[in-house]
Design a protein around this motif. Structure first.
Motif, PDB file in Angstrom:
ATOM      1  N   THR A 100       9.327   7.798  40.417  1.00 20.03           N
ATOM      2  CA  THR A 100       8.854   8.698  39.379  1.00 20.03           C
ATOM      3  C   THR A 100       7.763   8.055  38.532  1.00 20.03           C
ATOM      4  OG1 THR A 100      10.576   7.930  37.836  1.00 20.03           O
ATOM      5  CG2 THR A 100      11.090   9.863  39.212  1.00 20.03           C
ATOM      6  N   VAL A 101       7.074   8.941  37.830  1.00 24.85           N
ATOM      7  CA  VAL A 101       6.104   8.520  36.822  1.00 24.85           C
ATOM      8  C   VAL A 101       6.475   9.232  35.531  1.00 24.85           C
ATOM      9  CG1 VAL A 101       3.694   8.484  36.110  1.00 24.85           C
ATOM     10  CG2 VAL A 101       4.287   8.219  38.530  1.00 24.85           C
ATOM     11  N   ALA A 102       6.718   8.453  34.457  1.00 25.94           N
ATOM     12  CA  ALA A 102       7.039   9.022  33.145  1.00 25.94           C
ATOM     13  C   ALA A 102       5.795   8.947  32.268  1.00 25.94           C
ATOM     14  CB  ALA A 102       8.194   8.259  32.507  1.00 25.94           C
ATOM     15  N   HIS A 103       5.400  10.099  31.752  1.00 22.64           N
ATOM     16  CA  HIS A 103       4.180  10.140  30.935  1.00 22.64           C
ATOM     17  C   HIS A 103       4.539  10.389  29.475  1.00 22.64           C
ATOM     18  CE1 HIS A 103       0.098  10.857  29.689  1.00 22.64           C
ATOM     19  NE2 HIS A 103       0.465  12.025  29.160  1.00 22.64           N
ATOM     20  N   LYS A 104       4.123   9.448  28.603  1.00 18.28           N
ATOM     21  CA  LYS A 104       4.265   9.602  27.154  1.00 18.28           C
ATOM     22  C   LYS A 104       3.094   8.848  26.520  1.00 18.28           C
ATOM     23  CE  LYS A 104       7.560   9.186  23.339  1.00 18.28           C
ATOM     24  NZ  LYS A 104       8.909   8.737  22.919  1.00 18.28           N
ATOM     25  N   LYS A 105       2.221   9.638  25.926  1.00 20.21           N
ATOM     26  CA  LYS A 105       0.994   9.040  25.398  1.00 20.21           C
ATOM     27  C   LYS A 105       1.314   7.806  24.556  1.00 20.21           C
ATOM     28  CE  LYS A 105      -1.901  13.175  25.262  1.00 20.21           C
ATOM     29  NZ  LYS A 105      -2.704  14.070  24.407  1.00 20.21           N
ATOM     30  N   PRO A 106       0.529   6.762  24.818  1.00 14.10           N
ATOM     31  CA  PRO A 106      -0.692   6.696  25.641  1.00 14.10           C
ATOM     32  C   PRO A 106      -0.479   5.976  26.974  1.00 14.10           C
ATOM     33  CG  PRO A 106      -0.723   4.902  24.091  1.00 14.10           C
ATOM     34  CD  PRO A 106       0.597   5.583  23.917  1.00 14.10           C
ATOM     35  N   VAL A 107       0.755   5.989  27.553  1.00 10.02           N
ATOM     36  CA  VAL A 107       0.992   5.218  28.777  1.00 10.02           C
ATOM     37  C   VAL A 107       1.724   6.062  29.823  1.00 10.02           C
ATOM     38  CG1 VAL A 107       1.076   2.991  27.566  1.00 10.02           C
ATOM     39  CG2 VAL A 107       3.184   4.304  27.921  1.00 10.02           C
ATOM     40  N   LEU A 128      -2.753  -4.814  24.687  1.00 15.78           N
ATOM     41  CA  LEU A 128      -1.837  -4.726  23.558  1.00 15.78           C
ATOM     42  C   LEU A 128      -0.903  -3.520  23.688  1.00 15.78           C
ATOM     43  CD1 LEU A 128      -0.882  -5.704  20.797  1.00 15.78           C
ATOM     44  CD2 LEU A 128      -2.700  -4.292  19.754  1.00 15.78           C
ATOM     45  N   ILE A 129      -1.487  -2.374  24.028  1.00 14.53           N
ATOM     46  CA  ILE A 129      -0.669  -1.150  24.144  1.00 14.53           C
ATOM     47  C   ILE A 129       0.358  -1.283  25.259  1.00 14.53           C
ATOM     48  CG2 ILE A 129      -0.765   1.298  24.756  1.00 14.53           C
ATOM     49  CD1 ILE A 129      -3.450   1.409  23.256  1.00 14.53           C
ATOM     50  N   GLU A 130      -0.050  -1.833  26.393  1.00 13.54           N
ATOM     51  CA  GLU A 130       0.879  -1.983  27.517  1.00 13.54           C
ATOM     52  C   GLU A 130       1.977  -2.978  27.182  1.00 13.54           C
ATOM     53  OE1 GLU A 130      -1.417  -2.958  30.930  1.00 13.54           O
ATOM     54  OE2 GLU A 130      -2.092  -0.884  31.249  1.00 13.54           O
ATOM     55  N   LYS A 131       1.640  -4.043  26.420  1.00 13.86           N
ATOM     56  CA  LYS A 131       2.655  -5.015  26.011  1.00 13.86           C
ATOM     57  C   LYS A 131       3.698  -4.373  25.111  1.00 13.86           C
ATOM     58  CE  LYS A 131       3.149  -9.571  23.858  1.00 13.86           C
ATOM     59  NZ  LYS A 131       2.441 -10.718  23.215  1.00 13.86           N
ATOM     60  N   ILE A 132       3.223  -3.574  24.141  1.00 16.09           N
ATOM     61  CA  ILE A 132       4.156  -2.867  23.253  1.00 16.09           C
ATOM     62  C   ILE A 132       5.004  -1.881  24.047  1.00 16.09           C
ATOM     63  CG2 ILE A 132       4.287  -1.259  21.324  1.00 16.09           C
ATOM     64  CD1 ILE A 132       1.707  -2.547  20.240  1.00 16.09           C
ATOM     65  N   ALA A 133       4.356  -1.192  24.996  1.00 19.18           N
ATOM     66  CA  ALA A 133       5.077  -0.205  25.819  1.00 19.18           C
ATOM     67  C   ALA A 133       6.168  -0.861  26.656  1.00 19.18           C
ATOM     68  CB  ALA A 133       4.093   0.536  26.723  1.00 19.18           C
ATOM     69  N   TRP A 134       5.843  -2.021  27.251  1.00 21.28           N
ATOM     70  CA  TRP A 134       6.852  -2.741  28.038  1.00 21.28           C
ATOM     71  C   TRP A 134       8.070  -3.074  27.168  1.00 21.28           C
ATOM     72  CZ3 TRP A 134       8.139  -3.631  32.816  1.00 21.28           C
ATOM     73  CH2 TRP A 134       7.189  -3.556  33.835  1.00 21.28           C
ATOM     74  N   LYS A 135       7.830  -3.517  25.953  1.00 18.28           N
ATOM     75  CA  LYS A 135       8.932  -3.873  25.054  1.00 18.28           C
ATOM     76  C   LYS A 135       9.801  -2.659  24.753  1.00 18.28           C
ATOM     77  CE  LYS A 135       9.935  -5.870  20.522  1.00 18.28           C
ATOM     78  NZ  LYS A 135       9.376  -6.426  19.246  1.00 18.28           N
ATOM     79  N   LYS A 136       9.154  -1.512  24.452  1.00 17.86           N
ATOM     80  CA  LYS A 136       9.919  -0.298  24.138  1.00 17.86           C
ATOM     81  C   LYS A 136      10.689   0.220  25.368  1.00 17.86           C
ATOM     82  CE  LYS A 136       7.222   1.388  20.240  1.00 17.86           C
ATOM     83  NZ  LYS A 136       6.473   2.527  19.655  1.00 17.86           N
ATOM     84  N   VAL A 137      10.085   0.096  26.533  1.00 12.99           N
ATOM     85  CA  VAL A 137      10.760   0.544  27.767  1.00 12.99           C
ATOM     86  C   VAL A 137      12.021  -0.265  27.999  1.00 12.99           C
ATOM     87  CG1 VAL A 137      10.590   0.566  30.290  1.00 12.99           C
ATOM     88  CG2 VAL A 137       8.728   1.496  28.889  1.00 12.99           C
ATOM     89  N   ARG A 138      11.918  -1.603  27.796  1.00 13.76           N
ATOM     90  CA  ARG A 138      13.100  -2.447  28.002  1.00 13.76           C
ATOM     91  C   ARG A 138      14.191  -2.117  26.985  1.00 13.76           C
ATOM     92  NH1 ARG A 138       8.949  -6.563  28.567  1.00 13.76           N
ATOM     93  NH2 ARG A 138       8.688  -7.120  30.774  1.00 13.76           N
TER      94      ARG A 138
END
Length: 696
Positions: A309-316, A368-378
């Motif tokens: 799957t692909v989960a879309h939630k701006k901006p990632v 930066l955005i992807e790093k923050i996103a990875w943290k929130k995903v985990r």
């Protein structure tokens, strides 16, 4: 009406499918008619869904049953007076008029049904000044056979009640007319004495003839209202099931197919829009439970769903793969009255693997955005998996419920259309079909016998422990059914270069089979194995040094056209001919002669072969070789002449087939594939035929 609650499994929901017995006759006919897209006789059975409860009545068994003495009971015989006869005639006329009203006076539906039912033969008997004689009673017999034919629609109560009234009226009309001319007491006494003699013979050594004569005599005495205690004893004594099937739990699970589905994923979790593809793999298994009055079956579905799957939630966008292990169960309850499902339990557990996070809308601030996103995903992974698990449970529940309801609905329709309705039409289903289950498997028992027939007082032999599927037939089940299949049918050949043909009310598959050789019939995948019926093969075209071909015709007896006996690993077939003409005794029309042929039953791998043994025997209809001893001189002469011709033709390969192969039993699997079952038991003795199979 269909009642079904889906979704939340609490409280439990029910699916109940049952035949609406409480509708009026007029409602039945109207609903039946308007559920079709064709007119007149092209009617097919209809099916309704009704939410109701059902109670299975148990027939009472007389306590301390003693041998019936009909001769003693005949002392109390009372002639059928006008007063006793009047209510039965009223029921006969009233049921026929009610049928006319239900069909719609003057409608095309009424005209079509009346034409089929031979109403022109029935109508004169409904008049106030109706004449009762041999011809009129014979006409009622023709009408009754139409009412009792396996034609869609005749299972409706308005038809079956009329048929029952005609049947009873025929007996009473005969004895009422007889009573108007003479004292019927000595006649009935002789009738009862003859029945006692047949019962004595049947107790000592039952034969097809004693079975037939007892069934007919008991029905007549029952219709007359005589010797009710004795009739009850006999009916209770000969009411053991004569068709028995057993399917083991292992066989159910071997035949259950896997589940494989590919579906798109559309979901929303924690504000993220999720899209992708999921592949569902599962396995259906069954576990029967203890139940004496129904089949209670727990159905389980276990498997795994793999998704990308692909989960879309701006901006990632978050790319993930998931694995969901799931388990679901429902309980099926199947009885003769209704098919029900209750309860739904589903459990699913989802594990996800994040394959990547990608910023959308350009590269500005990407790292930066992807790093923050990875943290929130985990941080939200556990919560997301719990939500995904609950969503998966809901979807699995809906899908599983949908499939089970559809399968159960189709199963009930098939059960009604292919089993219950046909047996009701021909009046062979006088008791409910006994369905039950235990931890070992599912079981069914059926008494196949009309009001004028008896079943058996013996139990079947033990089935082999190797069997996954066991089918046991008593000879009475076959013999009680054959009149509906072959009664009054004609087999004839008019010219030497044409194939013999069947005439009369013959099922299409039987008409087609009559033109095939035994090997062709056995090799025909479209011909159902249980429906192979042995009929006398036609005389061969004339060969060298043979007399010129002459047309021939065999008319089978309408009440008992054929019968079988199972004994000593042999099949004994008796064909009863009301008339035979041509190429047997010049052009003379012969009446009421029977052909007896013996086949040895041999197992050949997974196939069964019938091998003819000895000569074809010939006897007058009704002659019982076990008990009767003498023939008249004229009968001996005719018998010898017929037997000589039949055995000569058989030796030339033109009579009863020397060998009849019956194909292996094959069950359909997915697609065009078929599964050949392994024959593990073949027993034929003491009136029972037992076939046992193992699923490979």
């Amino acid at each position: 009406m269909l009642y079904c609650q889906t979704g939340n499994p609490n409280p439990p929901y029910f699916l109940v499918l049952t035949y609406p017995a409480y509708f009026s006759d007029e409602d039945h006919v109207v609903l039946h008619h308007y559920s079709q897209r064709v007119n007149g006789l092209a009617l097919s059975g209809f099916f309704l869904f009704v939410f109701s409860s059902a109670v299975q009545a148990q027939a009472p068994t007389p306590a301390d049953a003693k041998p019936a003495d009909f001769t003693a009971a005949a002392v109390g015989h009372k002639p059928i007076s006008d007063e006793r006869f009047a209510p039965y005639r009223q029921e006969f006329v009233g049921s026929a008029r009610a049928l006319e009203k239900a069909l719609g006076p003057g409608s095309q539906l009424e005209k079509d049904w009346k034409r089929y039912l031979k109403w022109d033969l029935l109508e004169p008997q409904l008049a106030d000044d109706a004449k009762i004689d041999g011809a009129s009673l014979e006409n009622l017999g023709h009408v009754l056979r139409r009412f009792r034919s396996n034609h869609p629609g005749l299972e409706l109560p308005v038809f079956t009640r009329t048929a029952k009234a005609i049947d009873k009226y025929r007996d009473l009309a005969y004895w009422h007319t007889l009573a108007s001319r003479r004292d019927t007491a000595p006649i009935f006494s002789a009738f009862a004495k003859s029945l006692d003699e047949q019962l004595r013979r049947h107790t000592e050594e039952p034969t097809v003839e004693t079975t037939l004569k007892i069934g007919k005599a008991i029905a007549t005495i029952d219709n007359l209202g005589e010797a009710t205690d004795q009739v009850g004893v006999i009916r209770a004594s000969y009411s053991q099931p004569n068709v028995i099937t057993d399917v083991t739990t292992d066989a159910l699970n071997e035949l259950a197919g896997p589940v494989c589905q590919i579906r798109p994923v559309r979901d929303c979790i924690l504000g993220a829009t999720i899209r992708g593809t999921a592949i569902t793999n599962g396995l259906v298994t069954f576990q029967p439970q203890e139940a004496t009055d129904q089949i209670k079956l727990d159905m389980f579905l276990t498997g795994v769903i793999n998704s990308r799957t692909v989960a879309h939630k701006k901006p990632v966008n978050v790319f993930a793969s998931g694995t969901t292990d799931y388990w679901a169960s429902k309980r099926l309850m199947i009885s003769d009255e209704q098919f029900t499902t209750v309860g739904l339990t589903v459990d699913a557990h989802t594990r996800t693997h994040i394959r990547g996070v990608q910023k959308t809308g350009g590269k500005f601030g990407k790292r930066l955005i992807e790093k923050i996103a990875w943290k929130k995903v985990r941080e939200s992974k556990s919560q997301s998996e719990r939500i995904a698990s609950r969503h998966a449970e809901r979807k699995i529940a809906e899908s599983f419920d949908d499939q089970v309801v559809t399968a159960l609905s189709n199963g009930r329709v098939s059960y009604e259309e292919k089993l219950r309705y046909p047996l009701q039409r021909v009046a062979l289903l006088t008791n409910t079909i006994d369905l039950n289950s235990d931890k070992e498997g599912i079981h069914s028992k059926l008494i196949l016998a009309s009001h004028r027939q008896i079943a058996t007082d013996t139990k079947p032999p033990q089935r082999s422990p190797e069997n996954d599927l066991t089918v046991q037939l008593h000879q009475t089940a076959v013999n009680n059914f054959l009149p509906t299949l072959l009664g009054g049918v004609t087999l004839r050949q008019d010219t030497a270069d044409e194939a013999p043909r069947l005439e009369g009310n013959v099922p299409p598959w039987l008409r087609e089979m009559s033109t095939k050789s035994p090997r062709e019939a056995a090799d025909d995948d479209e011909m159902p194995t249980p429906e192979i019926v042995i009929v006398p093969a036609p005389p061969a075209p004339p060969k060298e040094e043979k007399s010129e071909f002459r047309p021939w015709r065999f008319l089978l007896n309408s009440e008992a056209p054929a019968s079988v006996s199972f004994a000593d690993q042999k099949l004994f077939i008796r064909m009863r001919l009301a008339e035979l003409q041509g190429n047997i005794d010049d052009e003379k029309l012969l009446k009421n002669w029977d052909f007896l042929v013996t086949y040895r039953i041999i197992q050949d791998g997974n196939e069964v072969v019938l091998e003819r043994e000895g000569d074809v025997e010939v006897f007058p209809t009704g002659f019982d070789p076990r008990w009767d001893e003498r023939l008249t001189g004229e009968q001996v002469g005719i018998r010898n002449n017929i037997a000589k011709n039949l055995n000569q033709r058989a030796a030339e390969g033109a009579g009863f087939p020397k060998e009849i192969p019956l194909p292996a039993l094959r069950l359909p699997k997915k697609g065009e594939e078929k599964l050949t079952l392994i024959l593990t038991q073949l027993d034929c003795d003491n009136g029972w035929l037992t076939l046992g199979y193992r699923v490979p």
